[in-house]
Write an enzyme that holds these catalytic residues in place. Structure first.
Site, PDB file in Angstrom:
ATOM      1  N   ALA A   3       0.805  -1.234   0.000  1.00 23.17           N
ATOM      2  CA  ALA A   3       0.000   0.000   0.000  1.00 23.17           C
ATOM      3  C   ALA A   3       0.830   1.272   0.000  1.00 23.17           C
ATOM      4  O   ALA A   3       0.265   2.370   0.092  1.00 23.17           O
ATOM      5  CB  ALA A   3      -0.993   0.032   1.158  1.00 23.17           C
ATOM      6  N   ALA A   4       2.149   1.171  -0.129  1.00 19.74           N
ATOM      7  CA  ALA A   4       2.961   2.396  -0.179  1.00 19.74           C
ATOM      8  C   ALA A   4       2.606   3.234  -1.401  1.00 19.74           C
ATOM      9  O   ALA A   4       2.466   4.454  -1.315  1.00 19.74           O
ATOM     10  CB  ALA A   4       4.447   2.045  -0.186  1.00 19.74           C
ATOM     11  N   GLY A   5       2.459   2.574  -2.546  1.00 17.89           N
ATOM     12  CA  GLY A   5       2.079   3.303  -3.755  1.00 17.89           C
ATOM     13  C   GLY A   5       0.700   3.918  -3.641  1.00 17.89           C
ATOM     14  O   GLY A   5       0.470   5.047  -4.098  1.00 17.89           O
ATOM     15  N   ASP A   6      -0.227   3.181  -3.033  1.00  9.86           N
ATOM     16  CA  ASP A   6      -1.580   3.710  -2.837  1.00  9.86           C
ATOM     17  C   ASP A   6      -1.557   4.912  -1.901  1.00  9.86           C
ATOM     18  O   ASP A   6      -2.297   5.889  -2.098  1.00  9.86           O
ATOM     19  CB  ASP A   6      -2.497   2.623  -2.262  1.00  9.86           C
TER      20      ASP A   6
END
Length: 285
Positions: free
Chosen positions: A234-237
């Protein structure tokens, strides 16, 4: 599941621990945007099952209305199986479930949301015709379009000129351009090719190497914040949520991207998808 490394074909590997967390790219990005200051509506589909109820409850808890999230009696809620290794890298497989049942008609039923909206955020965990239809509707309403082209796949020619902000990672940028993206220099080459397709702004996320921004005014490399990562899920999100919230507030592209980077740098120090996403107040603590 946390594992020391990815297992080889046919190998049984003992992992560390297992947990279930709310996730999904669309939901993660909606939650990130809400926690980082945005007012968010989510259009989606859930199965009429226990996972679906958990996800719905999570959205409501974040102040995201569930009125636009339908329930499907014939499909299960989408799920993802995630392995996170000792290097904090994740490997993900997903079963779309009810996500695959989101149709253009569902988008049309919520057309009023596009009036005055600061941003439409799209991903590719729902059918491509639905993504294209939503982008078309957004353009008709003068609403900027941000596309996160994940999971990685080719895109129809018709969608390129509708994209105001394209946010791929290295793998996705490589697939979309044929240029192997490994660093800011190769990301710059890929970004130019994407701009040539009609995209207005390209932001290629490079993990620990930061983010490459490119548009008609030139390119800019934003180095990453230095942290000890334990889980990049979820880092990109989270980055996209911060970017969208910042742009909606009127920030410059660079400042909005730095907001997203700061939030993502906190998320990678925590386990899970939505549980790892920080609130705006945490960014200054």
């Amino acid at each position: 599941m946390r594992v020391p490394r990815a297992p080889e074909a046919g190998e049984t590997l003992t992992g560390y621990d297992f947990a279930t967390h709310p996730g999904g790219k669309g939901a993660n990005q909606a939650v990130a945007c809400a926690r980082l200051g945005g007012e968010v509506s989510l259009i989606g589909r859930l199965g009429n099952d226990a996972f679906g109820q958990v996800l719905r409850d999570g959205l409501i808890a974040e102040g995201i209305s569930d009125d636009t999230v339908g329930s499907d009696d014939r499909a299960a809620t989408g799920v993802a199986m995630i392995m996170v290794d000792d290097a904090a890298q994740n490997r993900i497989t997903l079963a779309p479930g009810a996500n695959a049942k989101l149709t253009p008609a569902h988008i049309d039923a919520q057309a009023g949301l596009f009036d005055g909206a600061a941003m439409l955020i799209l991903q590719l965990e729902v059918p491509m015709p639905t993504v294209l239809h939503a982008a078309t509707l957004a353009r008709r309403h003068g609403c900027p379009v941000l596309l996160n082209p994940a999971p990685a796949t080719s895109l129809p020619d018709a969608i390129w000129p509708m994209i105001d902000y394209l946010v791929p990672n290295e793998t996705e940028a490589t697939l979309l351009t044929g240029i192997i993206v490994t660093d800011p220099a190769s990301a710059g080459e890929a970004a130019k090719r994407l701009l040539d397709k009609g995209v207005r702004n390209v932001l290629i996320t490079l993990g620990s190497q930061g983010v490459l921004l490119a548009n008609g005014q030139g390119t800019e490399h934003l180095p990453a914040f230095v942290v000890k990562a334990i889980d990049t899920t979820a880092a990109g999100d989270t980055f996209i949520g911060g970017l969208a919230a910042g742009l909606a507030e009127g920030m410059s592209l660079s400042d909005a991207a730095r907001l997203g980077q700061r939030a993502a740098s906190i998320s990678v120090t925590r386990h899970g998808a939505q549980p790892s996403i920080p609130y705006r107040a945490e960014l200054n603590s």
